[in-house]
Design a protein around this motif. Structure first.
Motif, PDB file in Angstrom:
ATOM      1  N   UNK A  60      33.997  35.712  73.156  1.00  0.00           N
ATOM      2  CA  UNK A  60      34.263  36.694  74.196  1.00  0.00           C
ATOM      3  C   UNK A  60      33.246  36.619  75.297  1.00  0.00           C
ATOM      4  N   UNK A  61      33.026  37.753  75.950  1.00  0.00           N
ATOM      5  CA  UNK A  61      32.082  37.806  77.055  1.00  0.00           C
ATOM      6  C   UNK A  61      30.665  38.035  76.557  1.00  0.00           C
ATOM      7  N   UNK A  62      29.741  37.266  77.089  1.00  0.00           N
ATOM      8  CA  UNK A  62      28.329  37.471  76.846  1.00  0.00           C
ATOM      9  C   UNK A  62      27.592  37.253  78.151  1.00  0.00           C
ATOM     10  N   UNK A  63      26.564  38.038  78.392  1.00  0.00           N
ATOM     11  CA  UNK A  63      25.795  37.891  79.629  1.00  0.00           C
ATOM     12  C   UNK A  63      24.307  38.016  79.342  1.00  0.00           C
ATOM     13  N   UNK A  64      23.542  37.578  80.323  1.00  0.00           N
ATOM     14  CA  UNK A  64      22.087  37.687  80.264  1.00  0.00           C
ATOM     15  C   UNK A  64      21.623  38.551  81.424  1.00  0.00           C
ATOM     16  N   UNK A  65      20.769  39.503  81.118  1.00  0.00           N
ATOM     17  CA  UNK A  65      20.131  40.323  82.147  1.00  0.00           C
ATOM     18  C   UNK A  65      18.648  40.409  81.788  1.00  0.00           C
ATOM     19  N   UNK A  66      17.807  40.054  82.738  1.00  0.00           N
ATOM     20  CA  UNK A  66      16.355  40.077  82.546  1.00  0.00           C
ATOM     21  C   UNK A  66      15.926  39.309  81.300  1.00  0.00           C
ATOM     22  N   UNK A  67      16.518  38.139  81.125  1.00  0.00           N
ATOM     23  CA  UNK A  67      16.205  37.224  80.019  1.00  0.00           C
ATOM     24  C   UNK A  67      16.577  37.771  78.637  1.00  0.00           C
ATOM     25  N   UNK A  68      17.399  38.793  78.602  1.00  0.00           N
ATOM     26  CA  UNK A  68      17.904  39.362  77.346  1.00  0.00           C
ATOM     27  C   UNK A  68      19.403  39.084  77.285  1.00  0.00           C
ATOM     28  N   UNK A  69      19.876  38.609  76.136  1.00  0.00           N
ATOM     29  CA  UNK A  69      21.295  38.301  75.959  1.00  0.00           C
ATOM     30  C   UNK A  69      22.031  39.493  75.363  1.00  0.00           C
TER      31      UNK A  69
END
Length: 196
Positions: A60-69
């Protein structure tokens, strides 16, 4: 709400069949909300404690924000990247869910597809951030850090299709499975997708 992807439901069903065929006890979930995903991981953590091996597969969808997955549940409402920590499930939760197993701990992520919220985020990152697996764990990403994986065109994501093929090949060691997946995904994507 999260944009729908056509193949993760197929991926989960086919992965369940493949894992059962090689002797795993499997519990499959699809289209989980934030609360349901966290509960499923908590319940799995209880079952994995003391197990010979534990495996979590996510498509599914996965994202990274501020080097956190983060894994994105179906009910996520992400207007800005600040919302992610409140609406998405950190990948660290998945790693915690498998850590109680006595033997090998596997986390397989076909979750690097697109960021459906990219236009409203300050950062325009794609894919997931690089991370190191804890000792005794094996984390496999569908593609390299900061890259996007193909959702596929034949009922399965590109990574999952090749993972299923390799899993169904008798006698392969785990390292050989993932080497084969890497080579075949790279070939089929003309080098655009490199499992990590």
């Amino acid at each position: 709400h999260v944009s729908q992807l056509p193949n993760p439901g197929n991926d989960a069903f086919d992965m369940q069949e493949a894992l059962v065929a090689v002797g795993f006890e499997v519990e499959r979930h699809s289209d989980l909300t934030f609360d349901a995903l966290r509960r499923a991981l908590r319940d799995f953590s209880d079952r994995a404690a003391g197990a010979e091996m534990a495996l979590v597969y996510f498509a599914g969808h996965g994202i990274e924000v501020a080097k956190q997955n983060y894994l994105i549940p179906v009910d996520a409402r992400l207007k800005t990247d600040r919302d992610v920590q409140f609406e998405a499930v950190p990948l660290d939760f998945v790693l915690s869910a498998v850590e109680g197993a006595k033997g090998l701990r596997l986390v397989l992520l076909d979750a690097c597809r697109n960021n459906p919220f990219a236009r409203s985020f300050r950062s325009s990152s794609q894919g997931l951030a690089q991370m190191d697996a804890p000792i005794g764990s094996y984390v496999s990403f569908a593609t390299a850090p900061a890259k996007v994986a193909s959702d596929g065109i034949d009922g399965n994501g590109l990574y999952t299709r090749h993972l299923l093929e390799a899993m169904r090949t008798p006698g392969l060691k785990i390292e050989e499975v993932f080497k084969r997946v890497r080579v075949n995904v790279m070939t089929d994507s003309d080098g655009q997708q490199i499992p990590w």
